[in-house]
Write a protein that holds these residues in place. Structure first.
Motif, short mmCIF file in Angstrom:
data_model
loop_
_atom_site.label_atom_id
_atom_site.label_comp_id
_atom_site.label_asym_id
_atom_site.label_seq_id
_atom_site.Cartn_x
_atom_site.Cartn_y
_atom_site.Cartn_z
N UNK A 43 11.76 3.68 -5.99
CA UNK A 43 11.97 2.91 -7.13
C UNK A 43 10.96 3.16 -8.22
N UNK A 44 9.73 3.53 -7.87
CA UNK A 44 8.72 4.08 -8.69
C UNK A 44 9.42 5.12 -9.93
N UNK A 45 10.35 5.88 -9.08
CA UNK A 45 10.52 7.09 -10.23
C UNK A 45 12.06 6.49 -10.82
N UNK A 84 0.81 -1.19 0.11
CA UNK A 84 -0.11 -0.04 -0.02
C UNK A 84 0.97 1.24 0.17
N UNK A 85 0.96 1.89 1.27
CA UNK A 85 1.76 3.29 1.38
C UNK A 85 3.02 3.18 0.79
N UNK A 86 4.00 2.33 1.05
CA UNK A 86 5.41 2.22 0.59
C UNK A 86 5.27 1.96 -0.86
N UNK A 87 4.33 1.09 -1.30
CA UNK A 87 4.45 0.64 -2.65
C UNK A 87 4.16 1.78 -3.64
N UNK A 121 14.97 1.85 -13.04
CA UNK A 121 16.24 1.08 -13.94
C UNK A 121 17.29 0.65 -12.49
N UNK A 122 16.85 1.11 -11.13
CA UNK A 122 17.80 0.76 -10.30
C UNK A 122 17.04 -0.59 -9.47
N UNK A 123 15.91 -1.10 -10.05
CA UNK A 123 15.23 -2.22 -9.16
C UNK A 123 13.86 -2.10 -8.55
N UNK A 124 13.48 -2.97 -8.01
CA UNK A 124 12.23 -2.73 -7.32
C UNK A 124 12.24 -3.58 -6.18
N UNK A 125 11.52 -3.07 -5.16
CA UNK A 125 11.46 -3.76 -3.82
C UNK A 125 10.20 -4.56 -3.99
#
Length: 423
Positions: free
Chosen positions: A302-304, A294-297, A307-311
């Motif tokens: 990493x949304x911005x 939710x909140x942190x998703x 290219x650096x990955x995704x949690x």
């Protein structure tokens, strides 16, 4: 860290204190239960039960280690998120400089498990706690604690308490710069920052080692405002250094970084000019360890910078349908005692029946009572009493704190370990 203390956790006996665990495991040690590699769904666990994904946890730990290394950042993840010494150890094994904490109790937990470097992201004026910290610093020459200061009066209280305690080794402090007018804690103006630094210099019990703050409190935060505040923080460090306030140090601490703007922290900290000694660029993000649904998703940097990955969200709360009073309504047996709900309600993700798992189509959590989740069901929902419903949670900090012993489960449900928390 204190591996002996962690080993003792594995010797702790499973009993009624730990909700969700199999009743027939009572009397087993945590290590013995883990060795049985029970399945979360068929091994006797009772609902509700919160599980942490072993694979996703490892992914998140590795991703933030790589991110910090790539950007030349030291990392002191905020331990208030999990208050789990076993996770502190894994974070330190993954290269963390130390652990960030917020209040004296949390510091005591970390010290009990041998954490050697702690960043206390709060001004500490409690005389009893300062007396205990003075004793820890005296007893362990390897222990380092860095603490906020944000007022002259606070500095005076700290000094008086440490002098009364007979402190021998000075306590390292950083001036906390407020994120703006009306924001949370911290010093508001450059003049006040200088006054606080002068007050520290006048003591024999405190040592000024840098500056810090929390960009997550910037009013009406957006990338431009956050970066502007971070540049102000860097400018404060440079001004203090130019004025000779860091004379005699081996390094200067400049610290910021929650879980929503660490990309901005990385960018601005990369611009820090050469100071008189090396700069410890200390990032403090904590929610990454489990991430969320939710909140942190929504807020993760990493949304911005994809290219650096995704949690990956690592928590799932398993609950069971206990009532289906009408075609449009059902109730499950997990509520406010079990689920994070302060930022968002849980989200129904999957339904399990007879060993098969499918998407929770048409199932929406609309409210939580203390011990029930209110489920609204549309015509497409296939939901029966007895079904297990897997819920995604928002806000890791208020998910971890409701569970003392959390199963660490692999993708097929095999529980390989148990994470002990101390809130």
């Amino acid at each position: 860290m204190g591996n002996e203390a962690l080993a003792r956790l594995a010797e702790e006996r499973v009993d009624h204190r730990f909700k969700g665990l199999p009743p027939d495991a009572d009397g087993l040690s945590v290590a013995e239960l883990a060795a049985q590699r029970r399945n979360l769904f068929t091994g006797g666990f009772t609902t509700p039960v919160l599980a942490l994904s072993a694979e996703r946890l490892e992914h998140n730990l590795a991703l933030m280690e790589t991110y910090a290394d790539r950007h030349g950042l030291a990392f002191a993840p905020h331990g208030k998120t999990s208050m789990a010494p076993a996770l502190f150890q894994r974070q330190i094994e993954r290269g963390a400089w130390g652990i960030t904490l917020a209040v004296p109790h949390q510091v005591r937990v970390a010290r009990a498990f041998g954490v050697e470097r702690i960043f206390l992201a709060n001004e500490l004026v409690d005389a009893s706690a300062l007396r205990w910290i003075a004793g820890e610093l005296a007893a362990d020459p390897h222990f380092r604690l860095v603490c906020y200061v944000d007022s002259v009066s606070g500095v005076r209280l700290m000094d008086a308490a440490l002098r009364d305690a007979g402190a021998g080794r000075p306590l390292d402090v950083v001036v906390e710069l407020a994120a703006g007018e009306g924001a949370r804690t911290g010093v508001r103006t450059d003049e006040e920052c200088a006054a606080v630094a002068d007050a520290v210099a006048a003591t024999g019990t405190l040592r000024l080692v840098g500056v810090a703050g929390y960009e997550g409190e910037v009013p009406r935060a957006d990338p431009e405002r956050v970066r502007a505040w971070l540049r102000r923080l860097v400018a404060l460090a440079a001004a203090f250094d130019k004025a000779g306030r860091f004379a005699g140090l081996d390094e200067i601490v400049v610290s910021a970084g929650g879980s929503a703007w660490f990309d901005a922290v990385a960018d601005v900290f990369a611009e820090i000019p050469g100071l008189s000694v090396p700069v410890l660029k200390l990032l403090r993000s904590g929610a990454y360890v489990s991430h969320d649904d939710g909140h942190y998703r929504r807020l993760t940097p990493f949304n911005r910078v994809p290219g650096e990955g995704a949690l990956e969200p690592a928590f799932r709360l398993w609950t069971q349908v206990v009532s289906r009073p009408s075609p449009g309504q059902a109730f499950a047996n997990a509520g406010k005692r079990d689920a994070a709900y302060d930022l968002d309600l849980p989200v129904a993700q999957v339904v399990r029946r007879d060993g098969a798992e499918r998407p929770a189509d048409g199932v929406t959590v609309t409210a939580l009572s203390d011990q029930h989740a209110w489920l609204e069901t549309s015509g497409e929902a296939d939901l029966e009493v007895g079904d297990w419903v897997g819920l995604g949670l928002s806000h890791p900090c208020t998910a971890f704190d409701k569970w003392q012993l959390i199963p660490l489960a692999e993708a097929d449900g095999t529980v390989v370990d148990y994470i002990r928390t101390f809130f």
